[in-house]
Design a protein around this motif. Structure first.
Motif, PDB file in Angstrom:
ATOM      1  N   PHE A  85       0.829  -1.202   0.000  1.00 21.80           N
ATOM      2  CA  PHE A  85       0.000   0.000   0.000  1.00 21.80           C
ATOM      3  C   PHE A  85       0.867   1.258   0.000  1.00 21.80           C
ATOM      4  N   GLY A  86       1.950   1.231   0.759  1.00 25.65           N
ATOM      5  CA  GLY A  86       2.827   2.399   0.815  1.00 25.65           C
ATOM      6  C   GLY A  86       3.464   2.704  -0.525  1.00 25.65           C
ATOM      7  N   ARG A  87       3.901   1.681  -1.230  1.00 30.21           N
ATOM      8  CA  ARG A  87       4.513   1.890  -2.538  1.00 30.21           C
ATOM      9  C   ARG A  87       3.497   2.423  -3.544  1.00 30.21           C
ATOM     10  N   ALA A  88       2.281   1.904  -3.522  1.00 28.60           N
ATOM     11  CA  ALA A  88       1.241   2.395  -4.422  1.00 28.60           C
ATOM     12  C   ALA A  88       0.928   3.861  -4.142  1.00 28.60           C
ATOM     13  N   ARG A  89       0.841   4.223  -2.869  1.00 24.51           N
ATOM     14  CA  ARG A  89       0.561   5.615  -2.499  1.00 24.51           C
ATOM     15  C   ARG A  89       1.694   6.533  -2.979  1.00 24.51           C
ATOM     16  N   GLN A  90       2.925   6.062  -2.860  1.00 28.20           N
ATOM     17  CA  GLN A  90       4.073   6.853  -3.304  1.00 28.20           C
ATOM     18  C   GLN A  90       4.023   7.112  -4.810  1.00 28.20           C
ATOM     19  N   LEU A  91       3.684   6.080  -5.589  1.00 33.69           N
ATOM     20  CA  LEU A  91       3.637   6.243  -7.046  1.00 33.69           C
ATOM     21  C   LEU A  91       2.494   7.158  -7.464  1.00 33.69           C
TER      22      LEU A  91
ATOM     23  N   SER B 197       3.383   4.744 -14.254  1.00 30.93           N
ATOM     24  CA  SER B 197       4.299   3.630 -14.489  1.00 30.93           C
ATOM     25  C   SER B 197       3.555   2.314 -14.588  1.00 30.93           C
ATOM     26  N   GLY B 198       4.177   1.373 -15.280  1.00 33.34           N
ATOM     27  CA  GLY B 198       3.609   0.037 -15.344  1.00 33.34           C
ATOM     28  C   GLY B 198       3.584  -0.621 -13.981  1.00 33.34           C
ATOM     29  N   GLU B 199       4.504  -0.203 -13.095  1.00 33.93           N
ATOM     30  CA  GLU B 199       4.534  -0.763 -11.746  1.00 33.93           C
ATOM     31  C   GLU B 199       3.243  -0.448 -11.003  1.00 33.93           C
ATOM     32  N   LEU B 200       2.685   0.749 -11.231  1.00 34.90           N
ATOM     33  CA  LEU B 200       1.463   1.123 -10.532  1.00 34.90           C
ATOM     34  C   LEU B 200       0.295   0.227 -10.951  1.00 34.90           C
ATOM     35  N   GLU B 201       0.235  -0.126 -12.221  1.00 40.00           N
ATOM     36  CA  GLU B 201      -0.830  -1.018 -12.680  1.00 40.00           C
ATOM     37  C   GLU B 201      -0.655  -2.416 -12.089  1.00 40.00           C
ATOM     38  N   ASP B 202       0.583  -2.857 -11.988  1.00 45.43           N
ATOM     39  CA  ASP B 202       0.840  -4.149 -11.352  1.00 45.43           C
ATOM     40  C   ASP B 202       0.405  -4.125  -9.883  1.00 45.43           C
TER      41      ASP B 202
ATOM     42  N   CYS C 295     -13.793  -6.077 -11.091  1.00 50.30           N
ATOM     43  CA  CYS C 295     -13.037  -5.123 -10.277  1.00 50.30           C
ATOM     44  C   CYS C 295     -11.895  -4.494 -11.074  1.00 50.30           C
ATOM     45  N   GLU C 296     -11.217  -5.299 -11.877  1.00 53.69           N
ATOM     46  CA  GLU C 296     -10.133  -4.761 -12.697  1.00 53.69           C
ATOM     47  C   GLU C 296     -10.648  -3.724 -13.689  1.00 53.69           C
ATOM     48  N   ARG C 297     -11.890  -3.869 -14.098  1.00 55.80           N
ATOM     49  CA  ARG C 297     -12.459  -2.933 -15.068  1.00 55.80           C
ATOM     50  C   ARG C 297     -12.876  -1.614 -14.421  1.00 55.80           C
ATOM     51  N   TYR C 298     -13.402  -1.662 -13.188  1.00 53.09           N
ATOM     52  CA  TYR C 298     -14.037  -0.475 -12.630  1.00 53.09           C
ATOM     53  C   TYR C 298     -13.306   0.152 -11.440  1.00 53.09           C
ATOM     54  N   LEU C 299     -12.529  -0.610 -10.683  1.00 51.50           N
ATOM     55  CA  LEU C 299     -11.887  -0.057  -9.497  1.00 51.50           C
ATOM     56  C   LEU C 299     -10.497   0.455  -9.823  1.00 51.50           C
ATOM     57  N   GLY C 300     -10.281   1.740  -9.599  1.00 53.80           N
ATOM     58  CA  GLY C 300      -8.981   2.340  -9.851  1.00 53.80           C
ATOM     59  C   GLY C 300      -8.091   2.280  -8.624  1.00 53.80           C
ATOM     60  N   ILE C 301      -6.859   2.702  -8.802  1.00 50.86           N
ATOM     61  CA  ILE C 301      -5.887   2.628  -7.717  1.00 50.86           C
ATOM     62  C   ILE C 301      -6.306   3.512  -6.548  1.00 50.86           C
ATOM     63  N   ARG C 302      -6.929   4.660  -6.835  1.00 49.19           N
ATOM     64  CA  ARG C 302      -7.348   5.549  -5.743  1.00 49.19           C
ATOM     65  C   ARG C 302      -8.488   4.928  -4.930  1.00 49.19           C
TER      66      ARG C 302
ATOM     67  N   LEU D  85      -8.763   1.825  -4.271  1.00 52.32           N
ATOM     68  CA  LEU D  85      -8.129   0.823  -3.409  1.00 52.32           C
ATOM     69  C   LEU D  85      -7.350   1.488  -2.275  1.00 52.32           C
ATOM     70  N   LEU D  86      -6.697   2.611  -2.569  1.00 49.98           N
ATOM     71  CA  LEU D  86      -5.985   3.314  -1.508  1.00 49.98           C
ATOM     72  C   LEU D  86      -6.950   3.886  -0.477  1.00 49.98           C
ATOM     73  N   ASP D  87      -8.107   4.378  -0.935  1.00 53.79           N
ATOM     74  CA  ASP D  87      -9.132   4.851   0.005  1.00 53.79           C
ATOM     75  C   ASP D  87      -9.609   3.708   0.897  1.00 53.79           C
ATOM     76  N   MET D  88      -9.764   2.530   0.303  1.00 50.06           N
ATOM     77  CA  MET D  88     -10.168   1.360   1.086  1.00 50.06           C
ATOM     78  C   MET D  88      -9.094   1.009   2.112  1.00 50.06           C
ATOM     79  N   GLY D  89      -7.842   1.024   1.677  1.00 49.55           N
ATOM     80  CA  GLY D  89      -6.742   0.694   2.582  1.00 49.55           C
ATOM     81  C   GLY D  89      -6.651   1.630   3.770  1.00 49.55           C
ATOM     82  N   ARG D  90      -6.991   2.912   3.575  1.00 43.88           N
ATOM     83  CA  ARG D  90      -6.937   3.868   4.681  1.00 43.88           C
ATOM     84  C   ARG D  90      -8.007   3.603   5.727  1.00 43.88           C
ATOM     85  N   ARG D  91      -9.017   2.832   5.366  1.00 44.91           N
ATOM     86  CA  ARG D  91     -10.133   2.583   6.282  1.00 44.91           C
ATOM     87  C   ARG D  91     -10.238   1.098   6.642  1.00 44.91           C
ATOM     88  N   MET D  92      -9.130   0.396   6.585  1.00 42.49           N
ATOM     89  CA  MET D  92      -9.153  -1.030   6.906  1.00 42.49           C
ATOM     90  C   MET D  92      -8.612  -1.292   8.291  1.00 42.49           C
TER      91      MET D  92
END
Length: 402
Positions: free
Chosen positions: A247-253, A264-269, A289-296, A298-305
């Motif tokens: 989660f930290g690496r995704a937030r950084q990118l 970056s391609g890393e962010l999609e991975d 989920c891959e079609r409709y859920l973006g990285i943001r 998922l990060l919003d979800m991670g902040r509330r887990m």
């Protein structure tokens, strides 16, 4: 290296047979391998674990014991050439519960007095994205092996895990030993040997051929131990688990992208990995989920887990439904209320069962006359149980929010 020792463990098993590491010198350091010993080798490289596994396997063959190898990691196989073993190829990526049940099924199948070798436990944390679940697995499996009076080898990469996993493993195992490789020579440093003691047991030992001798030269001891970081002493060493790192690496990118950097391609991975970590591993649902859920999202979800693990089907469905509405018609973004839900990861529920001794009660076989007592016992433990302190702190923070 069969030796008999009297034990007061009940009339049916008055005499128990000691196991052997296959190295007489190491047997001497441990004062023998007792029935039920779970031995954890903490190493810097899997290549430093294999030299201990090989003689153990060959000795099991020589003594005519059943030898079982659980193969689940990507590193090279650990069995020595010519060793005869029952090899079980396991798939931890399919989930904690199915993996655990299959391991326990095999243990039941082979019964009393078998020898077991596990691949590196560190790989399980990678497959489950969770140090906590690695600790839960060990707390459930180690006592099971102990009850069947086995001898079992585990490997663990040193300084790769958080205290959540390390404490669970150290508190549950019978034997924990650090292995060091210094200039091609191996050294062992026992950290825990349950119910055994000698004046030199917990000192550093050098391995030369079949002998393990205490190291008395302070310069040698300093050279070997000083080069290894000790996270519990050095406050500059931070050991976030894989969940936090991902989660930290995704937030950084994402922040770098917002500041004008290229996507970056890393962010999609990472987006795909986070979906499998926190949302779903069901193939068809994952495609949506891959079609409709973006990285943001998922990060919003991670902040509330709270905790780690999957959020559950209903929660994931609600998050996906919001994303689908927003993508189909921009006006829905204004109509939908702000999303302020919190999510409880599935690992929290597993941890509650394990921490409060409910797992085996819930699955206690097989005698129908015990079914009612088991159900009542499980109910009381569930109602009166406690969470680990770090999870309680997260729940408290959530309540403060409201």
């Amino acid at each position: 290296m069969n030796r008999d020792v009297s034990e007061s463990s009940g009339p049916a098993r008055e005499v128990r047979t000691l196991f052997s590491t296959g190295l007489s010198g190491l047997d001497g350091v441990f004062q023998g391998v007792m029935p039920g010993d779970n031995i954890v080798f903490q190493v810097d490289s899997i290549s430093d674990y294999a030299p201990f596994v090989h003689p153990f396997c060959l000795e099991a063959n020589r003594e005519g014991r059943a030898l079982i190898y659980f193969r689940f990691a990507e590193h090279e196989a650990l069995l020595p050439p010519g060793a005869k073993a029952s090899v079980y190829s396991m798939h931890p990526e399919e989930g904690f519960e199915s993996f655990l049940i299959e391991i326990h099924r095999v243990i039941e199948q082979f019964g009393m007095g078998a020898c077991y070798v596990f691949d590196s436990l560190s790989e399980l944390a990678v497959d489950w994205y969770s140090d906590r679940m690695l600790g839960n697995f060990f707390m459930l499996t180690c006592p099971y092996l102990y009850d069947f009076e086995t001898a079992t080898y585990f490997g663990l990469l040193r300084n790769s895990h958080t205290p959540v996993a390390i404490n669970a493993i150290h508190n549950t195992a019978q034997v924990v030993v650090d292995v060091y490789n210094n200039k091609g020579s191996l050294y062992v440093h026992p950290l825990k040997v349950w119910k055994r003691h000698t004046p030199t047991m917990y000192t550093l030992h050098s391995w030369r051929r079949d002998t393990f001798k205490p190291v008395t030269n302070s310069a040698t001891i300093s050279e070997i131990l000083a080069a290894v970081g000790q996270p519990w002493l050095d406050s500059t060493i931070d050991r976030p688990d894989l969940w936090t790192r991902t989660f930290g690496r995704a937030r950084q990118l994402v922040e770098e992208e917002q500041q004008g950097g290229q996507r970056s391609g890393e962010l999609e991975d990472l987006r795909r990995r986070l979906l499998r970590m926190a949302v779903t591993r069901d193939r068809r649902f994952l495609q949506l989920c891959e079609r409709y859920l973006g990285i943001r999202d998922l990060l919003d979800m991670g902040r509330r887990m709270i905790g780690t693990g999957l959020v559950g089907g209903k929660s994931a469905g609600m998050v996906l439904a919001r994303a689908i509405l927003a993508s189909c018609d921009a006006s829905w973004r204004e109509k939908l209320e702000a999303h302020d839900s919190f999510f409880v990861g599935s690992d929290v529920f597993y941890t509650y069962l394990v921490t409060n001794g409910c797992w085996h009660v819930c699955r206690r076989p097989r005698d129908p006359s015990q079914a009612i007592d088991s159900a009542d016992e499980a109910r009381q433990r569930l109602l009166n149980g406690e969470f680990p302190d770090d999870i309680k702190a997260q729940f408290s923070a959530m309540l403060d929010y409201f």
